[in-house]
Scaffold this active site. Structure first.
Site, PDB file in Angstrom:
ATOM      1  N   TRP A 190       0.869  -1.182   0.000  1.00  0.00           N
ATOM      2  CA  TRP A 190       0.000   0.000   0.000  1.00  0.00           C
ATOM      3  C   TRP A 190       0.902   1.228   0.000  1.00  0.00           C
ATOM      4  O   TRP A 190       1.856   1.292   0.776  1.00  0.00           O
ATOM      5  CB  TRP A 190      -0.929   0.041   1.232  1.00  0.00           C
ATOM      6  N   GLU A 231      -3.003  -3.014  -2.516  1.00  0.00           N
ATOM      7  CA  GLU A 231      -4.151  -2.406  -1.829  1.00  0.00           C
ATOM      8  C   GLU A 231      -4.393  -0.975  -2.298  1.00  0.00           C
ATOM      9  O   GLU A 231      -3.553  -0.100  -2.118  1.00  0.00           O
ATOM     10  CB  GLU A 231      -3.876  -2.412  -0.311  1.00  0.00           C
ATOM     11  N   LYS A 233      -7.029   2.598  -2.493  1.00  0.00           N
ATOM     12  CA  LYS A 233      -7.998   3.280  -1.633  1.00  0.00           C
ATOM     13  C   LYS A 233      -8.615   4.455  -2.363  1.00  0.00           C
ATOM     14  O   LYS A 233      -8.148   4.871  -3.424  1.00  0.00           O
ATOM     15  CB  LYS A 233      -7.398   3.666  -0.292  1.00  0.00           C
ATOM     16  N   ASP A 264      -9.655  -3.280   1.407  1.00  0.00           N
ATOM     17  CA  ASP A 264      -9.762  -2.802   2.786  1.00  0.00           C
ATOM     18  C   ASP A 264     -11.167  -2.226   2.958  1.00  0.00           C
ATOM     19  O   ASP A 264     -11.608  -1.398   2.153  1.00  0.00           O
ATOM     20  CB  ASP A 264      -8.680  -1.738   3.026  1.00  0.00           C
ATOM     21  N   HIS A 267     -11.848   1.485   2.533  1.00  0.00           N
ATOM     22  CA  HIS A 267     -11.282   2.185   1.387  1.00  0.00           C
ATOM     23  C   HIS A 267     -12.242   2.420   0.234  1.00  0.00           C
ATOM     24  O   HIS A 267     -11.836   2.580  -0.909  1.00  0.00           O
ATOM     25  CB  HIS A 267     -10.040   1.428   0.882  1.00  0.00           C
ATOM     26  N   HIS A 291      -8.556  -6.584   4.184  1.00  0.00           N
ATOM     27  CA  HIS A 291      -8.228  -5.818   5.381  1.00  0.00           C
ATOM     28  C   HIS A 291      -9.559  -5.511   6.043  1.00  0.00           C
ATOM     29  O   HIS A 291     -10.269  -4.606   5.614  1.00  0.00           O
ATOM     30  CB  HIS A 291      -7.484  -4.527   5.026  1.00  0.00           C
ATOM     31  N   ASP A 299     -12.644   6.683   6.486  1.00  0.00           N
ATOM     32  CA  ASP A 299     -11.733   5.547   6.667  1.00  0.00           C
ATOM     33  C   ASP A 299     -11.034   5.668   8.020  1.00  0.00           C
ATOM     34  O   ASP A 299      -9.833   5.864   8.094  1.00  0.00           O
ATOM     35  CB  ASP A 299     -10.718   5.559   5.510  1.00  0.00           C
ATOM     36  N   ASP A 301     -10.604   3.537  10.533  1.00  0.00           N
ATOM     37  CA  ASP A 301      -9.911   2.386  11.128  1.00  0.00           C
ATOM     38  C   ASP A 301     -10.327   2.123  12.572  1.00  0.00           C
ATOM     39  O   ASP A 301      -9.478   1.892  13.437  1.00  0.00           O
ATOM     40  CB  ASP A 301      -8.393   2.535  10.993  1.00  0.00           C
ATOM     41  N   ASP A 331      -7.257  -4.717   9.895  1.00  0.00           N
ATOM     42  CA  ASP A 331      -6.561  -3.441   9.754  1.00  0.00           C
ATOM     43  C   ASP A 331      -7.340  -2.349  10.461  1.00  0.00           C
ATOM     44  O   ASP A 331      -8.270  -1.775   9.910  1.00  0.00           O
ATOM     45  CB  ASP A 331      -6.341  -3.088   8.270  1.00  0.00           C
TER      46      ASP A 331
HETATM   47  C1  RNT Z   1      -3.799   2.494   4.716  1.00  0.00           C
HETATM   48  C2  RNT Z   1      -3.938   1.045   4.465  1.00  0.00           C
HETATM   49  C3  RNT Z   1      -2.822   0.196   4.993  1.00  0.00           C
HETATM   50  C4  RNT Z   1      -2.373   0.579   6.377  1.00  0.00           C
HETATM   51  C5  RNT Z   1      -1.346  -0.348   6.983  1.00  0.00           C
HETATM   52  C6  RNT Z   1      -0.697   0.222   8.197  1.00  0.00           C
HETATM   53  O1  RNT Z   1      -4.901   3.212   4.344  1.00  0.00           O
HETATM   54  O2  RNT Z   1      -5.156   0.590   4.963  1.00  0.00           O
HETATM   55  O3  RNT Z   1      -3.197  -1.137   4.939  1.00  0.00           O
HETATM   56  O4  RNT Z   1      -3.450   0.654   7.252  1.00  0.00           O
HETATM   57  O5  RNT Z   1      -0.415  -0.702   6.024  1.00  0.00           O
HETATM   58 ZN    ZN Z   2      -5.495  -1.552   4.866  1.00  0.00          ZN
END
Ligand code: RNT
Ligand code: ZN
Length: 425
Positions: A190, A231, A233, A264, A267, A291, A299, A301, A331
């Site tokens: 990523w 990955e 986003k 993810d 994302h 993820h 986003d 997390d 994630d």
């Molecule tokens: C970032 C991505 C990625 C990170 C990690 C730390 O938007 O989701 O996966 O969260 O690599």
């Molecule tokens: Zn991620």
């Protein structure tokens, strides 16, 4: 009269088993299938994505961690101890997902393009002891050469070359993990590349990214050792107007180059369903990495919980029979609660969602759909929600010598006072 805890769980299971058996579902078989699914725990939940390279460097790449709960891990030994504590509270056998920034270089500064498998010996030895698989990620952020927001798609060929070399080094490290642990390592790329404000040239950076990735992937690595994942986003903090590695970019790249795509859950636009994408992209891709995350309004997390979104993902994995083709990673990063508990909450929620999906009476339901009986289908889906899932879950926890729901916070509290409270902030 209050039943002793174990008797209560045991008896509840026996009754619940009958509820599911009436629908033709074998709960023991579902438990066995669940216990074969590894979840890859993200090491970065334990230290707010800091890594060990430079304790004073700010987190880059538009990643943001909020909260100030005391006790974050400050070094690899602390992080491994915290992961051990988390894993002790999660049924099943799992994996740990590392970032390159978690290298142990013995106090020496090692440039990211010079990293070697040996810098991860501590992690490999620990994973072997704990019988865990390892996954890996190059770290394309929190670094001076990523400070202007571009890495593999940078205008400067020298900067691109540095990051290509980092990627090459990380693929070798991933392969070393796979060889040492006898379990293929997913190395997930990523990058934060993108513009805060409206670009004029959207094409150039994407062409440079494709060329950099091609250079990084030029050398084939045995997929039994290491698998490359990518990955994308939608946007990031500081890349709101344009992200070079968008979903469309990587979907096309992964299909044309036969790579693994990483989706993810945070994302995409909030009204898009990740669950719906699985059966669409798995037509053209062999494998996916997930993820599992939880975005709240953006986003963000957040720690993964037993949400409708999570359940929908698990349902797709089971109903589509995709468990062999999809690697599941977590994630999220939250520093506002006990960090060890955060891992446990997210992993247990993910397993619980998978268990719920494994307990669906699919052949029966397929009937309704084939017959066009959408009334029966809606009733079935609705009533499934209140079946005694918790009784099955608690029983399997006990079987695995892991605490049932309601019984593990005390372990976290004890670890908090015995270990975490002794650490500096
Ligand atoms: C970032 C991505 C990625 C990170 C990690 C730390 O938007 O989701 O996966 O969260 O690599
Ligand atoms: Zn991620």
């Amino acid at each position: 009269m209050i039943l002793p805890r174990e008797a209560l769980i045991e008896q509840s299971y026996r009754l619940a088993q009958h509820h599911y058996a009436r629908l033709g579902v074998d709960t023991d078989a579902a438990i066995e299938k669940l216990l074969a699914i590894p979840i890859s725990l993200q090491c970065w939940q334990g230290d707010d994505v800091a890594g060990f390279e430079d304790q004073h460097g700010a987190l880059g790449g538009g990643l943001a961690v909020t909260g100030s709960h005391p006790g974050k891990a400050n070094n690899a030994d602390q992080l491994r101890a915290d992961l051990n504590q988390a894993l002790a509270l999660i049924p099943g056998r799992h994996r740990v997902n590392l970032h390159a920034s978690y290298a142990e270089t013995g106090g020496q500064a090692v440039a990211r393009n010079q990293l070697l498998p040996g810098h991860f010996d501590g992690w490999i030895d620990w994973a072997r002891e704990q019988r865990l698989g390892l996954d890996f990620n190059p770290t394309f952020f929190s670094h001076p050469l990523a400070a202007d927001g571009f890495t593999l798609s940078h205008q400067d060929a020298g900067v691109r070359q540095f990051w290509i070399e980092h990627g090459l080094a990380c693929r070798q490290i991933g392969a070393a993990f796979g060889a040492a642990l006898g379990s293929s390592c997913v190395t997930n790329v990523w990058i934060p590349d993108g513009y805060k404000d409206t670009p004029i040239d959207r094409r150039g950076p994407r062409e440079r990214l494709a060329a950099s990735l091609d250079a990084m992937f030029a050398e084939a690595i045995d997929p039994h050792l290491q698998i490359d994942a990518l990955e994308g986003k939608l946007f990031g903090l500081g890349s709101e107007s344009y992200v070079v590695g968008s979903y469309d970019f990587y979907l096309g790249y992964a299909i044309s180059r036969k790579k693994m795509l990483c989706l993810d859950a945070g994302h995409f636009h909030p009204t898009e369903s990740l669950a719906d994408k699985l059966s669409a992209v798995l037509i053209s891709l062999d494998q996916l990495l997930l993820h599992v995350s939880r975005g709240v309004r953006w986003d963000s997390d957040h720690v993964v919980t037993f949400s409708d979104d999570l359940q929908a993902i698990a349902q797709e994995l089971v109903r589509g029979n995709y468990l062999q083709r999809v690697r599941i990673g977590l994630d999220f990063f939250d520093a506002s609660i006990n960090r060890v508990a955060a891992w446990v909450i997210g992993a247990r929620a993910t397993l619980k969602a998978l268990l719920a999906a494994l307990l669906e009476p699919l052949p029966d339901w397929a009937h309704h759909e084939a017959a066009g009986d959408w009334t029966a289908r809606l009733i079935a889906l609705e009533e499934q929600k209140t079946l005694p899932l918790g009784a099955i879950w608690n029983y399997l926890c006990l079987q695995q010598n892991k605490p049932a729901d309601g019984d593990w916070l005390s372990c976290i509290r004890a670890y908090e006072s015995r270990v975490l409270a002794q650490r500096g902030r």
